[in-house]
Design an enzyme around this catalytic site. Structure first.
Site, PDB file in Angstrom:
ATOM      1  CG  HIS A  16       1.815   7.248   0.123  1.00 27.70           C
ATOM      2  ND1 HIS A  16       0.737   7.892  -0.430  1.00 27.70           N
ATOM      3  CD2 HIS A  16       1.492   5.912   0.207  1.00 27.70           C
ATOM      4  CE1 HIS A  16      -0.232   7.034  -1.073  1.00 27.70           C
ATOM      5  NE2 HIS A  16       0.277   5.771  -0.755  1.00 27.70           N
ATOM      6  CG  HIS A  18       0.015   1.136   1.064  1.00 33.29           C
ATOM      7  ND1 HIS A  18      -1.471   1.107   1.188  1.00 33.29           N
ATOM      8  CD2 HIS A  18       0.406   1.976   0.155  1.00 33.29           C
ATOM      9  CE1 HIS A  18      -1.790   2.154   0.509  1.00 33.29           C
ATOM     10  NE2 HIS A  18      -0.737   2.585  -0.369  1.00 33.29           N
ATOM     11  CG  LEU A  19       4.105  -0.431   7.107  1.00 32.21           C
ATOM     12  CD1 LEU A  19       4.596  -0.139   8.686  1.00 32.21           C
ATOM     13  CD2 LEU A  19       5.329  -0.675   6.191  1.00 32.21           C
ATOM     14  NE  ARG A  20      -0.528  -4.133   0.961  1.00 35.86           N
ATOM     15  CZ  ARG A  20      -1.124  -3.110   0.466  1.00 35.86           C
ATOM     16  NH1 ARG A  20      -2.009  -2.450   0.738  1.00 35.86           N
ATOM     17  NH2 ARG A  20      -0.957  -3.342  -0.885  1.00 35.86           N
ATOM     18  CG  ASN A  44      -5.264   0.937   1.069  1.00 35.45           C
ATOM     19  OD1 ASN A  44      -4.223   0.913   1.966  1.00 35.45           O
ATOM     20  ND2 ASN A  44      -5.109   0.560  -0.181  1.00 35.45           N
ATOM     21  CE  LYS A  99      -4.331   8.132  -0.112  1.00 36.31           C
ATOM     22  NZ  LYS A  99      -3.744   7.124  -0.206  1.00 36.31           N
ATOM     23  CG  HIS A 136      -5.669   7.556  -4.810  1.00 37.32           C
ATOM     24  ND1 HIS A 136      -4.832   6.511  -4.831  1.00 37.32           N
ATOM     25  CD2 HIS A 136      -5.908   7.783  -6.243  1.00 37.32           C
ATOM     26  CE1 HIS A 136      -4.759   5.960  -5.915  1.00 37.32           C
ATOM     27  NE2 HIS A 136      -5.475   6.734  -6.857  1.00 37.32           N
ATOM     28  CG  HIS A 171       0.037   8.225  -5.316  1.00 38.65           C
ATOM     29  ND1 HIS A 171      -0.881   8.841  -5.811  1.00 38.65           N
ATOM     30  CD2 HIS A 171      -0.402   7.333  -4.354  1.00 38.65           C
ATOM     31  CE1 HIS A 171      -2.122   8.431  -5.229  1.00 38.65           C
ATOM     32  NE2 HIS A 171      -1.815   7.384  -4.392  1.00 38.65           N
ATOM     33  CG  ASP A 245       1.610   4.406  -3.222  1.00 37.51           C
ATOM     34  OD1 ASP A 245       0.968   3.705  -2.305  1.00 37.51           O
ATOM     35  OD2 ASP A 245       0.917   4.336  -4.238  1.00 37.51           O
ATOM     36  CG  HIS A 249      -1.035  -6.320  -3.765  1.00 35.44           C
ATOM     37  ND1 HIS A 249      -2.182  -6.235  -2.893  1.00 35.44           N
ATOM     38  CD2 HIS A 249      -1.016  -4.997  -4.393  1.00 35.44           C
ATOM     39  CE1 HIS A 249      -2.698  -4.979  -3.056  1.00 35.44           C
ATOM     40  NE2 HIS A 249      -1.945  -4.254  -4.007  1.00 35.44           N
ATOM     41  CB  ALA A 261      -3.446  -0.925  -8.244  1.00 39.92           C
TER      42      ALA A 261
HETATM   43 ZN   LIG Z   1      -0.849   4.398  -1.513  1.00 48.22          ZN
END
Ligand SMILES: [Zn+2]
Length: 367
Positions: A16, A18-20, A44, A99, A136, A171, A245, A249, A261
Protein backbone atom coordinates in the site's frame (compact mmCIF):
# COMPACT_ATOMS: atom_id res chain seq x y z
CA UNK A 1 17.11 -10.69 22.84
CA UNK A 2 18.06 -8.12 20.23
CA UNK A 3 18.13 -8.50 16.46
CA UNK A 4 21.59 -9.24 15.03
CA UNK A 5 23.53 -6.05 14.19
CA UNK A 6 23.37 -6.93 10.51
CA UNK A 7 21.13 -9.41 8.73
CA UNK A 8 19.37 -10.08 5.45
CA UNK A 9 15.77 -10.76 4.62
CA UNK A 10 14.15 -11.54 1.28
CA UNK A 11 13.45 -8.40 -0.73
CA UNK A 12 10.22 -6.97 0.74
CA UNK A 13 6.95 -5.82 -0.83
CA UNK A 14 4.94 -2.75 0.10
CA UNK A 15 1.27 -3.58 -0.35
CA UNK A 16 0.00 0.00 0.00
CA UNK A 17 1.72 3.15 -1.18
CA UNK A 18 0.89 6.49 -2.82
CA UNK A 19 3.46 7.52 -5.42
CA UNK A 20 1.56 10.57 -6.73
CA UNK A 21 2.49 12.08 -10.10
CA UNK A 22 4.75 14.62 -11.81
CA UNK A 23 7.55 16.02 -9.68
CA UNK A 24 6.23 14.40 -6.51
CA UNK A 25 6.43 11.00 -8.23
CA UNK A 26 10.06 11.48 -9.22
CA UNK A 27 10.92 12.72 -5.71
CA UNK A 28 9.27 9.95 -3.71
CA UNK A 29 9.38 6.84 -5.92
CA UNK A 30 13.10 6.09 -5.32
CA UNK A 31 12.44 5.64 -1.58
CA UNK A 32 10.00 2.86 -2.44
CA UNK A 33 12.20 1.26 -5.12
CA UNK A 34 15.32 1.11 -2.96
CA UNK A 35 13.58 -0.93 -0.28
CA UNK A 36 10.83 -2.85 -2.02
CA UNK A 37 10.75 -5.19 -5.01
CA UNK A 38 7.09 -4.41 -5.66
CA UNK A 39 4.47 -2.02 -4.35
CA UNK A 40 0.70 -1.80 -4.66
CA UNK A 41 0.06 1.68 -6.04
CA UNK A 42 -3.02 3.49 -4.75
CA UNK A 43 -5.39 5.12 -7.27
CA UNK A 44 -6.70 8.24 -5.50
CA UNK A 45 -4.06 10.85 -6.43
CA UNK A 46 -3.80 10.79 -9.39
CA UNK A 47 -7.28 9.39 -9.73
CA UNK A 48 -7.32 6.13 -11.72
CA UNK A 49 -10.85 5.28 -12.84
CA UNK A 50 -10.32 3.41 -16.10
CA UNK A 51 -8.08 0.67 -17.42
CA UNK A 52 -6.67 3.18 -19.89
CA UNK A 53 -5.65 5.70 -17.23
CA UNK A 54 -4.21 2.84 -15.16
CA UNK A 55 -1.94 1.79 -18.03
CA UNK A 56 -0.85 5.38 -18.67
CA UNK A 57 -0.05 5.93 -14.97
CA UNK A 58 1.94 2.69 -14.90
CA UNK A 59 4.00 3.97 -17.83
CA UNK A 60 4.72 7.24 -16.00
CA UNK A 61 5.81 5.28 -12.92
CA UNK A 62 8.01 2.96 -14.95
CA UNK A 63 9.67 5.95 -16.58
CA UNK A 64 10.97 7.20 -13.19
CA UNK A 65 11.65 3.74 -11.70
CA UNK A 66 13.40 2.26 -14.71
CA UNK A 67 16.80 2.16 -13.05
CA UNK A 68 15.54 0.04 -10.18
CA UNK A 69 14.65 -3.61 -9.83
CA UNK A 70 11.04 -2.68 -9.10
CA UNK A 71 7.55 -3.57 -10.29
CA UNK A 72 4.52 -1.37 -9.64
CA UNK A 73 1.33 -3.31 -8.91
CA UNK A 74 -1.50 -1.18 -10.23
CA UNK A 75 -5.01 -0.66 -8.85
CA UNK A 76 -8.25 0.91 -10.04
CA UNK A 77 -10.40 3.16 -7.87
CA UNK A 78 -13.99 1.99 -7.45
CA UNK A 79 -16.83 4.48 -7.88
CA UNK A 80 -20.53 3.94 -8.49
CA UNK A 81 -19.76 4.28 -12.21
CA UNK A 82 -17.25 1.38 -12.29
CA UNK A 83 -18.46 -1.48 -14.49
CA UNK A 84 -17.59 -5.20 -14.35
CA UNK A 85 -16.10 -4.83 -17.85
CA UNK A 86 -13.77 -2.04 -16.71
CA UNK A 87 -12.29 -4.10 -13.88
CA UNK A 88 -11.79 -7.04 -16.25
CA UNK A 89 -10.01 -4.73 -18.68
CA UNK A 90 -7.80 -3.47 -15.85
CA UNK A 91 -6.95 -7.06 -14.98
CA UNK A 92 -6.01 -7.76 -18.59
CA UNK A 93 -3.59 -4.82 -18.36
CA UNK A 94 -1.96 -6.30 -15.27
CA UNK A 95 -3.84 -4.67 -12.39
CA UNK A 96 -3.80 -6.56 -9.09
CA UNK A 97 -6.77 -4.97 -7.38
CA UNK A 98 -9.45 -2.31 -6.97
CA UNK A 99 -9.57 0.13 -4.09
CA UNK A 100 -12.78 0.92 -2.25
CA UNK A 101 -12.91 4.32 -0.58
CA UNK A 102 -16.12 5.19 1.23
CA UNK A 103 -17.15 8.64 0.04
CA UNK A 104 -15.39 11.46 1.86
CA UNK A 105 -13.18 9.44 4.26
CA UNK A 106 -9.83 10.72 3.10
CA UNK A 107 -7.84 12.56 0.45
CA UNK A 108 -9.23 11.97 -3.05
CA UNK A 109 -12.41 10.13 -2.02
CA UNK A 110 -15.12 12.66 -2.91
CA UNK A 111 -16.51 10.27 -5.54
CA UNK A 112 -16.12 7.25 -3.27
CA UNK A 113 -18.68 4.63 -2.33
CA UNK A 114 -21.75 5.28 -0.20
CA UNK A 115 -23.54 1.98 -0.85
CA UNK A 116 -21.18 -1.02 -0.71
CA UNK A 117 -23.88 -3.48 -1.77
CA UNK A 118 -24.32 -1.61 -5.03
CA UNK A 119 -20.88 -2.94 -6.04
CA UNK A 120 -21.85 -6.61 -5.80
CA UNK A 121 -21.75 -7.15 -9.55
CA UNK A 122 -18.33 -5.52 -9.73
CA UNK A 123 -17.12 -7.64 -6.79
CA UNK A 124 -18.25 -10.78 -8.64
CA UNK A 125 -16.28 -9.72 -11.70
CA UNK A 126 -13.22 -8.99 -9.51
CA UNK A 127 -13.38 -12.40 -7.84
CA UNK A 128 -13.88 -14.00 -11.24
CA UNK A 129 -10.72 -12.53 -12.72
CA UNK A 130 -8.57 -12.68 -9.57
CA UNK A 131 -8.50 -9.02 -8.51
CA UNK A 132 -8.05 -8.19 -4.82
CA UNK A 133 -10.36 -5.66 -3.15
CA UNK A 134 -8.44 -3.16 -1.03
CA UNK A 135 -10.76 -1.45 1.45
CA UNK A 136 -10.27 1.81 3.30
CA UNK A 137 -12.48 0.67 6.16
CA UNK A 138 -13.91 3.81 7.70
CA UNK A 139 -17.50 4.98 8.13
CA UNK A 140 -17.38 8.56 6.90
CA UNK A 141 -20.11 10.05 9.10
CA UNK A 142 -19.02 8.40 12.39
CA UNK A 143 -16.97 9.96 15.17
CA UNK A 144 -13.33 9.85 14.08
CA UNK A 145 -12.22 7.24 16.64
CA UNK A 146 -15.17 4.95 15.81
CA UNK A 147 -14.94 5.06 12.02
CA UNK A 148 -13.06 1.80 11.55
CA UNK A 149 -15.20 -0.12 14.05
CA UNK A 150 -18.40 1.18 12.46
CA UNK A 151 -17.34 0.08 8.97
CA UNK A 152 -16.46 -3.52 9.90
CA UNK A 153 -20.04 -4.77 9.32
CA UNK A 154 -19.76 -3.56 5.71
CA UNK A 155 -16.49 -5.50 5.29
CA UNK A 156 -18.08 -8.56 6.86
CA UNK A 157 -20.97 -8.28 4.41
CA UNK A 158 -18.55 -8.29 1.46
CA UNK A 159 -16.74 -11.34 2.85
CA UNK A 160 -20.00 -13.20 3.38
CA UNK A 161 -21.54 -12.37 0.01
CA UNK A 162 -18.26 -12.94 -1.88
CA UNK A 163 -16.29 -15.77 -0.25
CA UNK A 164 -14.13 -16.02 -3.39
CA UNK A 165 -13.08 -12.36 -3.29
CA UNK A 166 -9.80 -11.53 -1.56
CA UNK A 167 -10.22 -8.50 0.70
CA UNK A 168 -7.52 -6.37 2.33
CA UNK A 169 -8.45 -4.27 5.35
CA UNK A 170 -5.97 -1.50 4.63
CA UNK A 171 -3.98 0.29 7.35
CA UNK A 172 -5.75 -1.49 10.22
CA UNK A 173 -5.79 0.89 13.17
CA UNK A 174 -7.77 -0.64 16.03
CA UNK A 175 -7.63 -3.64 18.36
CA UNK A 176 -11.04 -4.73 17.17
CA UNK A 177 -10.00 -4.41 13.52
CA UNK A 178 -6.90 -6.54 14.16
CA UNK A 179 -9.01 -9.17 15.91
CA UNK A 180 -11.52 -9.06 13.02
CA UNK A 181 -8.75 -9.94 10.56
CA UNK A 182 -6.89 -12.41 12.80
CA UNK A 183 -10.02 -14.44 13.44
CA UNK A 184 -11.53 -13.95 9.98
CA UNK A 185 -11.68 -16.31 7.01
CA UNK A 186 -8.72 -16.96 4.71
CA UNK A 187 -9.81 -14.31 2.22
CA UNK A 188 -9.22 -11.37 4.60
CA UNK A 189 -5.78 -9.82 5.13
CA UNK A 190 -4.56 -6.54 6.61
CA UNK A 191 -1.79 -4.09 5.89
CA UNK A 192 -0.17 -2.30 8.83
CA UNK A 193 1.65 1.03 8.64
CA UNK A 194 4.74 2.10 10.57
CA UNK A 195 2.66 5.00 11.92
CA UNK A 196 -0.02 2.79 13.49
CA UNK A 197 2.63 0.55 15.08
CA UNK A 198 4.35 3.46 16.82
CA UNK A 199 1.91 6.36 17.27
CA UNK A 200 -1.28 7.14 19.14
CA UNK A 201 -3.59 10.12 18.79
CA UNK A 202 -1.32 11.87 21.31
CA UNK A 203 1.37 12.03 18.61
CA UNK A 204 -0.96 14.16 16.48
CA UNK A 205 -2.83 16.36 18.95
CA UNK A 206 -1.61 15.45 22.44
CA UNK A 207 1.50 17.62 22.62
CA UNK A 208 0.86 20.45 20.20
CA UNK A 209 -0.57 19.90 16.73
CA UNK A 210 1.69 17.75 14.54
CA UNK A 211 0.15 17.82 11.06
CA UNK A 212 2.86 15.63 9.49
CA UNK A 213 1.69 12.69 11.66
CA UNK A 214 -1.92 13.15 10.56
CA UNK A 215 -3.39 10.41 8.41
CA UNK A 216 -6.70 8.60 7.97
CA UNK A 217 -7.48 6.40 9.81
CA UNK A 218 -5.94 8.37 12.67
CA UNK A 219 -3.71 6.43 15.07
CA UNK A 220 -5.86 5.74 18.12
CA UNK A 221 -5.37 4.60 21.74
CA UNK A 222 -2.24 2.93 23.10
CA UNK A 223 -4.34 -0.22 23.60
CA UNK A 224 -5.07 -0.23 19.85
CA UNK A 225 -1.40 0.26 18.95
CA UNK A 226 -0.37 -2.49 21.37
CA UNK A 227 -2.94 -4.92 19.93
CA UNK A 228 -1.59 -4.27 16.42
CA UNK A 229 1.96 -4.89 17.61
CA UNK A 230 0.92 -8.12 19.32
CA UNK A 231 -0.78 -9.49 16.19
CA UNK A 232 1.96 -8.42 13.78
CA UNK A 233 4.77 -9.85 15.92
CA UNK A 234 3.01 -13.14 16.71
CA UNK A 235 5.28 -16.02 15.59
CA UNK A 236 3.98 -17.57 12.38
CA UNK A 237 1.38 -14.84 11.81
CA UNK A 238 0.37 -14.78 8.14
CA UNK A 239 -2.61 -12.41 8.01
CA UNK A 240 -0.75 -9.10 8.35
CA UNK A 241 1.84 -7.56 6.09
CA UNK A 242 3.67 -4.38 5.15
CA UNK A 243 1.59 -1.58 3.70
CA UNK A 244 3.28 1.69 4.59
CA UNK A 245 0.46 3.88 3.26
CA UNK A 246 3.21 6.39 2.62
CA UNK A 247 1.21 9.35 1.32
CA UNK A 248 3.31 12.42 0.58
CA UNK A 249 1.84 15.89 0.34
CA UNK A 250 3.60 19.13 -0.32
CA UNK A 251 4.27 20.91 2.96
CA UNK A 252 1.83 23.66 2.00
CA UNK A 253 -0.98 21.07 1.83
CA UNK A 254 -0.21 19.76 5.34
CA UNK A 255 0.43 23.05 7.14
CA UNK A 256 -2.82 24.90 6.47
CA UNK A 257 -6.16 25.33 8.22
CA UNK A 258 -7.60 22.13 6.76
CA UNK A 259 -4.53 20.02 6.15
CA UNK A 260 -4.49 16.90 3.99
CA UNK A 261 -4.39 13.40 5.49
CA UNK A 262 -1.28 11.37 4.73
CA UNK A 263 2.17 10.69 6.22
CA UNK A 264 5.33 10.35 4.12
CA UNK A 265 6.63 7.29 5.95
CA UNK A 266 8.54 5.58 3.14
CA UNK A 267 12.09 6.78 3.96
CA UNK A 268 11.94 5.22 7.45
CA UNK A 269 9.50 2.36 6.86
CA UNK A 270 11.81 -0.65 7.19
CA UNK A 271 13.75 1.03 10.00
CA UNK A 272 10.55 1.39 11.99
CA UNK A 273 9.29 -2.14 11.30
CA UNK A 274 12.67 -3.59 12.34
CA UNK A 275 12.65 -1.56 15.56
CA UNK A 276 9.14 -2.81 16.37
CA UNK A 277 10.12 -6.45 15.86
CA UNK A 278 13.34 -5.95 17.81
CA UNK A 279 11.44 -4.63 20.80
CA UNK A 280 8.29 -6.74 20.68
CA UNK A 281 9.05 -9.80 18.55
CA UNK A 282 9.42 -13.30 19.97
CA UNK A 283 12.96 -13.88 21.26
CA UNK A 284 14.06 -16.72 19.01
CA UNK A 285 12.06 -16.03 15.82
CA UNK A 286 12.43 -12.24 15.41
CA UNK A 287 14.23 -12.29 12.07
CA UNK A 288 11.98 -14.97 10.58
CA UNK A 289 8.83 -13.17 11.76
CA UNK A 290 10.06 -9.81 10.45
CA UNK A 291 10.86 -11.42 7.10
CA UNK A 292 7.45 -13.08 6.94
CA UNK A 293 5.74 -9.75 7.65
CA UNK A 294 7.83 -7.78 5.15
CA UNK A 295 8.59 -10.22 2.34
CA UNK A 296 6.25 -13.22 2.43
CA UNK A 297 2.74 -12.53 3.75
CA UNK A 298 1.72 -9.94 1.18
CA UNK A 299 3.03 -12.01 -1.74
CA UNK A 300 1.27 -15.10 -0.41
CA UNK A 301 -2.06 -13.32 -0.08
CA UNK A 302 -1.84 -11.74 -3.55
CA UNK A 303 -0.70 -15.05 -5.04
CA UNK A 304 2.66 -13.67 -6.21
CA UNK A 305 6.04 -15.41 -6.19
CA UNK A 306 8.54 -14.05 -3.67
CA UNK A 307 10.93 -11.40 -4.93
CA UNK A 308 14.39 -12.49 -5.91
CA UNK A 309 17.29 -11.07 -3.94
CA UNK A 310 17.60 -9.73 -0.43
CA UNK A 311 17.83 -6.53 1.51
CA UNK A 312 20.29 -5.93 4.33
CA UNK A 313 19.27 -4.32 7.59
CA UNK A 314 22.14 -2.91 9.63
CA UNK A 315 22.19 -1.30 13.06
CA UNK A 316 23.41 2.12 12.04
CA UNK A 317 21.84 5.19 13.58
CA UNK A 318 20.92 8.05 11.25
CA UNK A 319 19.02 11.29 11.55
CA UNK A 320 15.93 11.52 9.38
CA UNK A 321 16.10 14.66 7.20
CA UNK A 322 13.69 17.41 8.22
CA UNK A 323 12.50 17.84 4.64
CA UNK A 324 12.91 16.34 1.16
CA UNK A 325 12.88 18.71 -1.80
CA UNK A 326 12.44 18.03 -5.49
CA UNK A 327 15.56 18.75 -7.46
CA UNK A 328 15.16 21.08 -10.40
CA UNK A 329 18.22 19.56 -12.02
CA UNK A 330 16.39 16.27 -12.10
CA UNK A 331 13.60 17.70 -14.19
CA UNK A 332 15.49 20.30 -16.15
CA UNK A 333 13.50 21.88 -18.93
CA UNK A 334 11.09 18.99 -19.25
CA UNK A 335 8.93 20.25 -16.47
CA UNK A 336 8.03 23.92 -16.69
CA UNK A 337 5.60 23.43 -13.80
CA UNK A 338 8.54 22.89 -11.47
CA UNK A 339 9.94 26.32 -12.29
CA UNK A 340 6.57 27.94 -11.88
CA UNK A 341 5.80 26.29 -8.57
CA UNK A 342 9.27 26.27 -7.12
CA UNK A 343 9.37 22.50 -6.59
CA UNK A 344 7.92 20.39 -3.81
CA UNK A 345 8.85 20.12 -0.15
CA UNK A 346 7.83 17.02 1.75
CA UNK A 347 8.32 16.53 5.48
CA UNK A 348 8.89 12.84 6.31
CA UNK A 349 7.67 10.79 9.23
CA UNK A 350 10.09 11.13 12.19
CA UNK A 351 11.68 14.23 10.64
CA UNK A 352 14.77 15.24 12.58
CA UNK A 353 14.66 12.15 14.81
CA UNK A 354 17.24 9.38 15.15
CA UNK A 355 16.32 5.94 13.84
CA UNK A 356 18.34 2.81 14.50
CA UNK A 357 18.17 0.70 11.35
CA UNK A 358 19.43 1.31 7.87
CA UNK A 359 18.18 -0.70 4.91
CA UNK A 360 20.24 -1.32 1.80
CA UNK A 361 20.06 -3.65 -1.14
CA UNK A 362 22.87 -4.68 -3.49
CA UNK A 363 21.09 -3.10 -6.44
CA UNK A 364 20.80 0.36 -4.95
CA UNK A 365 22.38 2.96 -2.77
CA UNK A 366 21.48 3.15 0.88
CA UNK A 367 18.20 4.66 1.99
ZN1 LIG B 1 -3.54 5.04 1.55
Amino acid sequence: MLLPDRFEIGRPDNMHVHLRDDERLSLVAPFTCRQFGRAVIMPNDPEILTAGSLAAYERRIRRVTDNFDFRPLMTLKLTHRTTPREVELARELGAVGCKLYPRGVTHGSDDGIDDVRALDEVFRAMAGCGLVCQIHAEQADSFVLDREFDFLPSVLGVLERHPDLKVVLEHVSTAVGAEFVASGPDNIFATVTPVHLTCTLDDIIGHGLRPHNFMCPVPKRSSDRDALIAEVCKPGQRKFGVGTDSAPHDRSQKERPRGCAGVFSEPVALSVYAAVFERWGAADTKVADLERFCSRNGADFYGLPYNEGTITLARDEWVVPTVYRSSRAHWGKENPLDEARGGVEIVPFLAGEVVTWRASSPASSEV
